[in-house]
Design a protein around this motif. Sequence first.
Motif, PDB file in Angstrom:
ATOM      1  N   ARG B 342       9.776   6.334  -2.485  1.00  0.00           N
ATOM      2  CA  ARG B 342       8.518   6.939  -2.048  1.00  0.00           C
ATOM      3  C   ARG B 342       7.591   7.135  -3.254  1.00  0.00           C
ATOM      4  O   ARG B 342       6.396   6.837  -3.191  1.00  0.00           O
ATOM      5  CB  ARG B 342       8.795   8.284  -1.369  1.00  0.00           C
ATOM      6  N   ALA B 343       8.155   7.630  -4.368  1.00  0.00           N
ATOM      7  CA  ALA B 343       7.347   7.866  -5.570  1.00  0.00           C
ATOM      8  C   ALA B 343       6.728   6.557  -6.066  1.00  0.00           C
ATOM      9  O   ALA B 343       5.585   6.534  -6.529  1.00  0.00           O
ATOM     10  CB  ALA B 343       8.214   8.494  -6.663  1.00  0.00           C
ATOM     11  N   ILE B 344       7.473   5.472  -5.971  1.00  0.00           N
ATOM     12  CA  ILE B 344       6.944   4.168  -6.394  1.00  0.00           C
ATOM     13  C   ILE B 344       5.779   3.756  -5.480  1.00  0.00           C
ATOM     14  O   ILE B 344       4.741   3.273  -5.950  1.00  0.00           O
ATOM     15  CB  ILE B 344       8.063   3.098  -6.402  1.00  0.00           C
ATOM     16  N   ALA B 345       5.945   4.013  -4.174  1.00  0.00           N
ATOM     17  CA  ALA B 345       4.859   3.707  -3.233  1.00  0.00           C
ATOM     18  C   ALA B 345       3.625   4.539  -3.561  1.00  0.00           C
ATOM     19  O   ALA B 345       2.493   4.052  -3.499  1.00  0.00           O
ATOM     20  CB  ALA B 345       5.325   3.953  -1.802  1.00  0.00           C
ATOM     21  N   VAL B 346       3.840   5.805  -3.933  1.00  0.00           N
ATOM     22  CA  VAL B 346       2.730   6.671  -4.332  1.00  0.00           C
ATOM     23  C   VAL B 346       1.981   6.039  -5.505  1.00  0.00           C
ATOM     24  O   VAL B 346       0.753   5.984  -5.532  1.00  0.00           O
ATOM     25  CB  VAL B 346       3.250   8.085  -4.718  1.00  0.00           C
ATOM     26  N   GLY B 347       2.741   5.536  -6.480  1.00  0.00           N
ATOM     27  CA  GLY B 347       2.135   4.918  -7.653  1.00  0.00           C
ATOM     28  C   GLY B 347       1.269   3.719  -7.301  1.00  0.00           C
ATOM     29  O   GLY B 347       0.191   3.535  -7.871  1.00  0.00           O
ATOM     30  N   HIS B 348       1.731   2.909  -6.353  1.00  0.00           N
ATOM     31  CA  HIS B 348       0.950   1.741  -5.959  1.00  0.00           C
ATOM     32  C   HIS B 348      -0.250   2.138  -5.112  1.00  0.00           C
ATOM     33  O   HIS B 348      -1.285   1.477  -5.129  1.00  0.00           O
ATOM     34  CB  HIS B 348       1.823   0.742  -5.184  1.00  0.00           C
TER      35      HIS B 348
END
Lengths: 118, 421
Positions: B342-348
């Motif tokens: 989820r955190a990676i998706a937030v970054g993108h």
Amino acid sequence: MPKFMIIPREQPKGLTASPAEMEKILQKYMAWTANLAKAGKLDHGNKLKDGQGRVVGVFGGEKGPKVTVTDGPHMESKEIMGGYWVLNAADYNEAQALVMDCPHLQFGTLEIRQVDEM
Amino acid sequence: MTGTHPLSPPQDVDRVVDGLFRRASGRLVSSLTRRLGAHHMDLAQECVQDALAQALHTWPYGGVPGEPEAWLYRVAVNRAIDALRRDNLGRAKLSDPTMIEELAHGQGHSPVVDDELAMMFMCCHPDIPPPHRVALTLKTVGGLSVDEIAAAFLIDPQTLAQRLVRAKRQIRDQQLVLDVPEPSQLPARLESLLDAIYLLFNEGYSAHSGDQLIKSDLCDEAIRLVRLLVADHRTNRPEVRALLALMLFHAAREASRTSIDGSLLLLAEQDRSLWNPELTAEAFRMFEQSMTGPKTPYHIEAAIASVHAASPSFPQTNWARIRELYDELLEFKPTPVIAMNRAIAVGHDAGPQAGLAALQVLARDPHLARYHLLPAAQAAFSVAIGAQTQAIAFYRLALELAPSAPDKRLLEAKLAAYREG
């Protein structure tokens, strides 16, 4: 053309191999016979009936030699023959050359005997 | 059972279809175990193994029988009858003589798909721990050997053998029945079965080392098992279709996951033209058909995979939607790895700074302390904001934690490319 009987001794190990491994070995055999058949070198092959057989012999007993019949050969025996092939070849040299790439050589020996057609 | 099958000539090599032994082995073990009773599972496995060996020892000479699987089953059944009769002679009567006679007279013969389904349900009984379920299913229905399963899971064959022994003992002690569960029990039983198949697929799909061939076998086997469930009206339920969709989306990407030299490629770098269009289309169809029931984690994971499958390129991905889906998934499964994704998706979605902040929080979670993908993601976002020293430090940490050679190669390549660029 002269015929040569190919008698395999010993068997590929089946009890510890996985189904996929056994299939790979089987496919090597089938490809080998297919090639021979295509080249017109395979006269025929026969598998022997499973799990049956008799061993007949004359053995010395207390009252002299006696014919004895036992069940067998048993499937557990690694010596048992599963079948044999008969190849068409000009002579022993050609017959020998034909079995040089037989996958059975990985597991045991092949005996080559010319059929005496009188 | 007697009677001979016409033998095809020895040159008929095409009969030995690829994978016949492994597939047949699963079906035959299931069927024979069902006839003999679950407590005779070991005997059934031995007899099927014997039948395969018998085929190996005789088919090279006489050719492949007209109906290879029926031939194998007959040999296996005969072995079982012999063994049971021997046992009954030797000791007190162990087996029901009627059962042996029925077997001998071929009643209720010929393996059916239902036997495989029943075996899957028994092996994946909720009382059996998930890793044991997977091992047992692969051994019985999957037709894999102990060594092959151990190689795929990177565990010691002896450890795996012990798992199998314990699982089988549990089946005997609890007298678990080899049957497809009644409708009232089906949803709960199906859940533990799907858990195991999901685990199986993940293991096959994950980038840990291990024999690549067997790894892709695991994925294929997982897909085959779910297809069996979808094909049967009792088990063709929405969550089953969602799981199949999820696996098909991933399987469609298989060819693009590695570069020519065999090293791993990240989603961002994959050549999307290599994605298998048939599998993707089937995945979308299956996903659509899964919307008829309550939402499960499989639905959400399939939805995430579908967003990726639908986007023409990595930058054009609908990250806002993926972030939403991860939020939803977290509610079902609040695990550290899902939180990280989820955190990676937030970054993108919201930019690399936001991604770094979200990952920073997670880095304190002890469960993720040794997970190499966390620093790898931190490194990538650090690169995006131009924080060079920080990026290199994160790459080094990721390298240190990477579990396998392909993972390490991927990170080394990233680090080298970054330094040069």
